[in-house]
Design a protein around this motif. Structure first.
Motif, short mmCIF file in Angstrom:
data_model
loop_
_atom_site.label_atom_id
_atom_site.label_comp_id
_atom_site.label_asym_id
_atom_site.label_seq_id
_atom_site.Cartn_x
_atom_site.Cartn_y
_atom_site.Cartn_z
N VAL A 11 1.05 -0.88 0.05
CA VAL A 11 0.53 -0.76 0.42
C VAL A 11 0.89 1.66 -0.09
CG1 VAL A 11 0.10 0.07 2.51
CG2 VAL A 11 -2.33 1.25 1.56
N GLU A 12 0.02 2.13 -0.70
CA GLU A 12 1.67 3.65 -1.15
C GLU A 12 1.14 4.59 0.20
OE1 GLU A 12 3.35 3.87 -2.74
OE2 GLU A 12 3.20 2.12 -4.18
N SER A 13 1.56 5.16 1.01
CA SER A 13 1.84 6.03 1.98
C SER A 13 0.10 7.28 1.56
CB SER A 13 2.48 7.00 2.54
OG SER A 13 3.16 8.06 1.50
N TRP A 14 -0.12 7.30 0.69
CA TRP A 14 -0.98 8.54 -0.04
C TRP A 14 -2.21 7.34 0.02
CZ3 TRP A 14 -3.47 6.63 -4.61
CH2 TRP A 14 -2.13 6.01 -5.29
N GLN A 15 -2.43 6.46 0.26
CA GLN A 15 -3.54 5.71 -0.50
C GLN A 15 -4.36 5.76 1.06
OE1 GLN A 15 -2.21 1.79 -2.46
NE2 GLN A 15 -3.35 2.64 -3.96
N PRO A 16 -5.70 5.26 1.15
CA PRO A 16 -7.10 5.51 1.70
C PRO A 16 -6.41 4.21 3.21
CG PRO A 16 -8.19 5.54 0.36
CD PRO A 16 -6.63 5.47 -0.02
N LEU A 17 -6.81 4.45 4.31
CA LEU A 17 -7.25 3.59 4.52
C LEU A 17 -8.42 2.34 4.26
CD1 LEU A 17 -7.38 4.93 8.68
CD2 LEU A 17 -5.11 3.52 7.91
N ALA A 18 -9.32 2.62 3.98
CA ALA A 18 -10.25 1.96 3.49
C ALA A 18 -9.01 1.05 2.46
CB ALA A 18 -11.04 2.77 2.27
N HIS A 19 -8.40 1.44 1.40
CA HIS A 19 -8.04 0.90 0.53
C HIS A 19 -7.32 -0.07 0.92
CE1 HIS A 19 -6.53 -0.41 -3.63
NE2 HIS A 19 -4.76 0.01 -3.08
N ALA A 20 -6.47 0.07 2.11
CA ALA A 20 -5.18 -0.96 2.48
C ALA A 20 -6.98 -2.14 3.54
CB ALA A 20 -5.06 -0.30 3.90
N ARG A 21 -7.47 -0.93 4.18
CA ARG A 21 -8.64 -2.80 4.40
C ARG A 21 -9.25 -3.91 3.64
NH1 ARG A 21 -8.68 -6.52 6.94
NH2 ARG A 21 -10.95 -7.62 7.95
N GLN A 22 -9.55 -3.25 2.01
CA GLN A 22 -10.04 -3.50 1.24
C GLN A 22 -8.32 -4.76 0.80
OE1 GLN A 22 -10.69 -1.69 -2.25
NE2 GLN A 22 -12.43 -3.48 -2.98
#
Length: 134
Positions: free
Chosen positions: A18-29
């Motif tokens: 995951v990239e530092s700029w990506q949202p937490l929702a993306h990380a969870r997905q």
């Protein structure tokens, strides 16, 4: 059998990050889609692991759903716990996997090693878990 016990021969060479700029929702997905307990992220000059526990604790600490759209970097600056990986904990492709396993200590929870390129430690070449060493 017949494979040199080198990290490069056993690691997962296309790691999901995951990239530092990506949202937490993306990380969870990503974590849900792949059944991951950890996701690597590069923050500044350090590699870190976003953990499912750190993410859950941070998201439950917010009011409503206001934290889902925060970036990983913003969430960290606001107190989300990440596991920062010290440079001496990073693996290199040419390391002997048996030595890595022998030096490892049993910890609470899952284990994930990050493998970085010899010439570019900011490039994640792969990941290795105890599963690949069995």
């Amino acid at each position: 059998v017949g494979v040199d016990p080198l990290v490069q021969n056993l690691m997962v060479s296309s790691p999901v990050t995951v990239e530092s700029w990506q949202p937490l929702a993306h990380a969870r997905q990503l974590m849900l889609m792949h059944s991951f307990s950890f996701l690597p992220v590069r923050l500044g000059d350090a590699w870190c692991l976003v953990s499912e526990l750190g993410l859950a604790k941070y998201l439950k600490g917010g009011e409503g759903n206001d934290r889902w759209s925060e970036s990983i970097a913003t969430a960290r600056s606001r107190g989300m716990e990440l596991r920062e990986i010290a440079d001496d904990e990073l693996l290199r492709p040419g390391m002997n996997a048996n030595d890595v396993l022998a030096r490892a200590s049993v910890r609470d929870g899952p284990m994930l090693w990050l493998v970085v390129d010899d010439r570019r430690p900011d490039y994640l070449a792969g990941v290795l878990s105890p599963f690949e060493l069995m």
